[in-house]
Scaffold this motif. Structure first.
Motif, PDB file in Angstrom:
ATOM      1  N   ILE A  26       0.841  -1.207   0.000  1.00  0.00           N
ATOM      2  CA  ILE A  26       0.000   0.000   0.000  1.00  0.00           C
ATOM      3  C   ILE A  26       0.872   1.252   0.000  1.00  0.00           C
ATOM      4  N   MET A  27       1.967   1.240   0.748  1.00  0.00           N
ATOM      5  CA  MET A  27       2.896   2.374   0.748  1.00  0.00           C
ATOM      6  C   MET A  27       3.436   2.624  -0.662  1.00  0.00           C
ATOM      7  N   LYS A  28       3.796   1.563  -1.341  1.00  0.00           N
ATOM      8  CA  LYS A  28       4.363   1.693  -2.686  1.00  0.00           C
ATOM      9  C   LYS A  28       3.309   2.183  -3.682  1.00  0.00           C
ATOM     10  N   PHE A  29       2.091   1.664  -3.580  1.00  0.00           N
ATOM     11  CA  PHE A  29       1.052   2.012  -4.550  1.00  0.00           C
ATOM     12  C   PHE A  29       0.601   3.461  -4.400  1.00  0.00           C
ATOM     13  N   TYR A  30       0.299   3.871  -3.162  1.00  0.00           N
ATOM     14  CA  TYR A  30      -0.213   5.228  -2.942  1.00  0.00           C
ATOM     15  C   TYR A  30       0.903   6.251  -2.695  1.00  0.00           C
ATOM     16  N   LYS A  31       2.160   5.765  -2.606  1.00  0.00           N
ATOM     17  CA  LYS A  31       3.314   6.647  -2.371  1.00  0.00           C
ATOM     18  C   LYS A  31       3.149   7.449  -1.073  1.00  0.00           C
ATOM     19  N   PHE A  39       3.382   5.489   8.452  1.00  0.00           N
ATOM     20  CA  PHE A  39       2.469   6.034   9.455  1.00  0.00           C
ATOM     21  C   PHE A  39       1.097   6.325   8.860  1.00  0.00           C
ATOM     22  N   ALA A  40       1.068   6.772   7.592  1.00  0.00           N
ATOM     23  CA  ALA A  40      -0.204   7.029   6.917  1.00  0.00           C
ATOM     24  C   ALA A  40      -0.990   5.729   6.737  1.00  0.00           C
ATOM     25  N   VAL A  41      -0.301   4.648   6.399  1.00  0.00           N
ATOM     26  CA  VAL A  41      -0.970   3.350   6.251  1.00  0.00           C
ATOM     27  C   VAL A  41      -1.465   2.849   7.607  1.00  0.00           C
ATOM     28  N   ASP A  42      -0.683   3.093   8.662  1.00  0.00           N
ATOM     29  CA  ASP A  42      -1.129   2.707  10.004  1.00  0.00           C
ATOM     30  C   ASP A  42      -2.451   3.381  10.356  1.00  0.00           C
ATOM     31  N   TRP A  43      -2.639   4.616   9.860  1.00  0.00           N
ATOM     32  CA  TRP A  43      -3.884   5.326  10.171  1.00  0.00           C
ATOM     33  C   TRP A  43      -5.095   4.713   9.465  1.00  0.00           C
ATOM     34  N   LEU A  44      -4.877   3.956   8.399  1.00  0.00           N
ATOM     35  CA  LEU A  44      -5.997   3.246   7.784  1.00  0.00           C
ATOM     36  C   LEU A  44      -6.550   2.191   8.734  1.00  0.00           C
ATOM     37  N   SER A  45      -5.731   1.718   9.629  1.00  0.00           N
ATOM     38  CA  SER A  45      -6.197   0.821  10.689  1.00  0.00           C
ATOM     39  C   SER A  45      -6.658   1.612  11.915  1.00  0.00           C
ATOM     40  N   MET A  46      -5.870   2.604  12.309  1.00  0.00           N
ATOM     41  CA  MET A  46      -6.188   3.344  13.534  1.00  0.00           C
ATOM     42  C   MET A  46      -7.436   4.208  13.398  1.00  0.00           C
TER      43      MET A  46
END
Length: 514
Positions: free
Chosen positions: A77-82, A86-93
């Motif tokens: 997800i980090m690679k796809f959305y650049k 921490f931003a990806v962690d917020w998709l869970s948080m």
């Protein structure tokens, strides 16, 4: 269904509890006297209760799946959305953060409008979130995928507190813990699928168009399932059974609307010291589980590079083991009613499992990680329904939705704190330090659990009715009235109050003459 007291094709037939004088030690708001008459209260178990709880588990599943679907492939997800980790962690948080401000208005809505309205809103929001994500499968649309995740996280607020309420409304006194476990089971199964499926559907490829295609397929599957479940809920889901399943639920139904105040209920819970200790210990345990689930991909990839699929399988192992633990603990509680002893034992074993996982993660043997993760999951995830049911016992007759909501609110707060803190510790000092951090708080939670005074109010309410039933039947026997005549007399009186028709009454088998 006609509004009659004669048995239909329901399971176990009617059950009678004869209301006698008030108990010497009555429970607040749950006096067992019928102040208008001295009639018995009929209880009944409907077979459709299983359909209701499994339908709830289904929509809880699809919502929980979305919580973890990004985190378990966080590097992709980090690679796809650049974006940063921490931003990806917020998709869970965001699931945790959304819960905190909305839990109180949602539990108020659950108390006022009931299960069906809450279920409809939850599924409408969940369905909307999945379709918004379908439109976000482009590298420049991270904000759209976050919006869709926010909608799904809002739906979660209407779901997490329902298992104990649904179990109390639909299930008998000896089934509530098992039913609550089944309700939690759906949430756990959704997390398990969230660990397993995304790494399979979304491989780590370099071509962005191909990656967008795989992500789009993942989103479409979620949207299709959420839509189908929404339709089923609209058609099938019911508010409550016509006749209450237990004496405790019958008493709750007899409470007059002006006797209930949501604010007073919250204040009563906040003054309940055993319950507040449980709120803290539950939040510490489940908050640790949330942090481990969110950061699992990072933990595994650090020690086992390129093992995204196995990271998902390890997460699956944690949750599947926890589902087994949940069901076993629920059945055990229904049989033994040893709430504090079981909760404390499971908490100690959760700490033991976390220590084993912490100190074996870096050994270089994936099979060892699978074993220790399974042990950790069996007890840590198996703790979830224990906390719900123990809370209901400690707080009866307060609303199950309110007590569950406070438990979950605590879990979300600790989940956010632990996820952020452990993530930063891992960045600077590695996974070992991060996991030791969680072990310390599990130890604190174990100590707090040991200080909880076990005041099982719901069990007392049911036992009071049973004692009064035996006393009343004994007195009638001394007057020369046989048990079948007592039951038929009381049931027919109820029929005349409820309807002008009294159908033939089936004599309970255990009272049949030899």
């Amino acid at each position: 269904m006609g509004d009659r007291c004669a048995p239909d094709t329901t399971e176990n037939g009617p059950h009678m509890g004869v209301i006698g004088p008030a108990a010497a030690d009555p429970i607040e708001h749950s006096g067992i006297i019928n102040r208008e008459s001295d009639l018995g209260v009929t209880t009944r178990l409907y077979r459709r209760r299983w359909m209701i709880v499994f339908l709830f588990s289904s929509y809880s599943l699809i919502n929980a799946y979305q919580w973890i679907q990004y985190a378990i492939i966080s590097n992709i997800i980090m690679k796809f959305y650049k974006v940063e980790a921490f931003a990806v962690d917020w998709l869970s948080m965001v699931y945790m953060l959304t819960y905190i401000p909305f839990i109180f208005p949602v539990t108020w809505l659950l108390d006022i409008k009931g299960l069906r309205v809450t279920a409809l809103i939850a599924n409408a929001l969940n369905c909307a979130g999945t379709w918004i994500k379908v439109a976000s499968a482009k590298p420049s649309l991270f904000w759209v995928t976050m919006l869709g995740q926010f909608m799904s996280s809002f739906a979660q607020v209407f779901i997490l507190g329902m298992p104990s309420r649904l179990a109390s409304v639909w299930f008998g006194a000896n089934e509530v813990s098992t039913a609550c476990s089944i309700g939690v089971f759906g949430n756990q199964l959704g997390i398990a699928i969230g660990f397993l499926v995304p790494p399979i559907l979304v491989p780590n490829v370099d071509d962005m168009d191909e990656l967008a295609h795989h992500i789009s397929i993942m989103f479409y599957i979620s949207a299709g399932m959420a839509t189908a479940i929404l339709v089923l809920v609209v058609i099938v889901f019911q508010e409550k059974p016509e006749i209450p399943p237990s004496q405790a639920q019958a008493q709750a139904r007899n409470m007059q609307p002006d006797e209930y105040s949501y604010t007073a209920s919250i204040l009563s819970l906040l003054r309940n010291k055993p319950f507040m200790l449980l709120v803290v210990s539950y939040g510490l345990n489940v908050g640790c589980f949330y942090a481990i689930s969110t950061l699992l991909n990072r933990m595994i990839i650090e020690h086992y590079p390129g093992e995204e699929v196995n990271a998902g399988r390890i997460g699956l192992t944690i949750v599947i083991a926890g589902m087994a633990g949940s069901l076993i603990c629920g059945i055990w509680l229904d049989k033994t009613k040893t709430y504090k002893q079981t909760t404390l034992a499971v908490y100690i074993l959760s700490l033991t499992g976390m220590l084993a996982y912490t100190f074996t993660l870096n050994l270089g043997h994936l099979w060892v990680v699978f074993v220790t993760a399974g042990v950790l999951g069996f007890f840590m995830t198996g703790y979830l329904p224990l906390g719900f049911e123990y809370a209901v016992e400690l707080t009866y007759p307060e609303s199950e939705g309110t007590s569950s909501g406070l438990l979950n609110c605590s879990a979300q707060i600790f989940g956010i704190i632990f996820t952020i803190a452990q993530g930063k510790i891992m960045d600077y000092w590695g996974t070992l330090a991060g996991n030791i951090f969680l072990c310390i708080f599990l130890l604190i939670g174990t100590v707090v659990t040991g200080f909880i005074k076990s005041d099982l109010r719901r069990q007392k309410a049911n036992q009071q009715v049973e004692v009064q039933t035996v006393s009343t039947i004994t007195a009638d026997l001394e007057r020369g009235i046989s048990p079948p005549e007592i039951l038929k007399e009381n049931m027919c009186i109820q029929c005349r109050l409820r309807t002008t028709t009294c159908l033939p009454v089936r004599q309970p088998s255990h009272l049949s003459p030899n």
